[in-house]
Design a protein around this motif. Structure first.
Motif, PDB file in Angstrom:
ATOM      1  N   ALA A 134       0.834  -1.202   0.000  1.00  0.00           N
ATOM      2  CA  ALA A 134       0.000   0.000   0.000  1.00  0.00           C
ATOM      3  C   ALA A 134       0.870   1.253   0.000  1.00  0.00           C
ATOM      4  O   ALA A 134       1.870   1.320   0.715  1.00  0.00           O
ATOM      5  N   GLY A 135       0.500   2.208  -0.857  1.00  0.00           N
ATOM      6  CA  GLY A 135       1.213   3.477  -0.933  1.00  0.00           C
ATOM      7  C   GLY A 135       2.439   3.465  -1.830  1.00  0.00           C
ATOM      8  O   GLY A 135       3.072   4.499  -2.022  1.00  0.00           O
TER       9      GLY A 135
ATOM     10  N   ARG B  91      -3.529  -0.993  -1.319  1.00  0.00           N
ATOM     11  CA  ARG B  91      -3.498  -1.887  -0.161  1.00  0.00           C
ATOM     12  C   ARG B  91      -2.464  -2.978  -0.396  1.00  0.00           C
ATOM     13  O   ARG B  91      -2.030  -3.216  -1.529  1.00  0.00           O
ATOM     14  N   ASP B  92      -2.063  -3.638   0.663  1.00  0.00           N
ATOM     15  CA  ASP B  92      -1.155  -4.775   0.559  1.00  0.00           C
ATOM     16  C   ASP B  92      -1.945  -5.957   0.009  1.00  0.00           C
ATOM     17  O   ASP B  92      -2.947  -6.371   0.615  1.00  0.00           O
ATOM     18  N   THR B  93      -1.523  -6.467  -1.133  1.00  0.00           N
ATOM     19  CA  THR B  93      -2.245  -7.573  -1.769  1.00  0.00           C
ATOM     20  C   THR B  93      -1.386  -8.189  -2.867  1.00  0.00           C
ATOM     21  O   THR B  93      -0.292  -7.711  -3.153  1.00  0.00           O
TER      22      THR B  93
END
Length: 81
Positions: A18-19, A55-57
């Protein structure tokens, strides 16, 4: 070079954070697939596509370079011969 080089017969699964921004290789010439390493500069036709992770994914980046949903895989590799 008017068409991109097919870098893979399937997508690249990448854990994104994320980011963070990721630059997808659109020409297929990068040695760091699925990401850009600047190889497109010699051809002057393609530019990398920015992907900003929200997002973290796991994301599936296109490897065949034929997706209509760049930089993500849309299954185009399954329809090609």
């Amino acid at each position: 070079m008017a068409t991109p080089v097919r870098a893979s017969n399937g997508p690249f699964a990448v854990q994104v954070e994320a980011g963070k921004d990721y630059w997808w290789c659109a020409c297929g010439l990068s040695t760091h697939q699925p990401f850009c390493d600047g190889s497109h500069r010699a051809q002057g036709v393609f530019t990398p596509v920015k992907y900003s992770a929200t997002r973290d994914t796991t994301v599936w980046f296109c490897g065949c370079k034929s997706t209509a949903n760049a930089p993500l895989c849309d299954g185009s590799h399954k329809r090609e011969t």
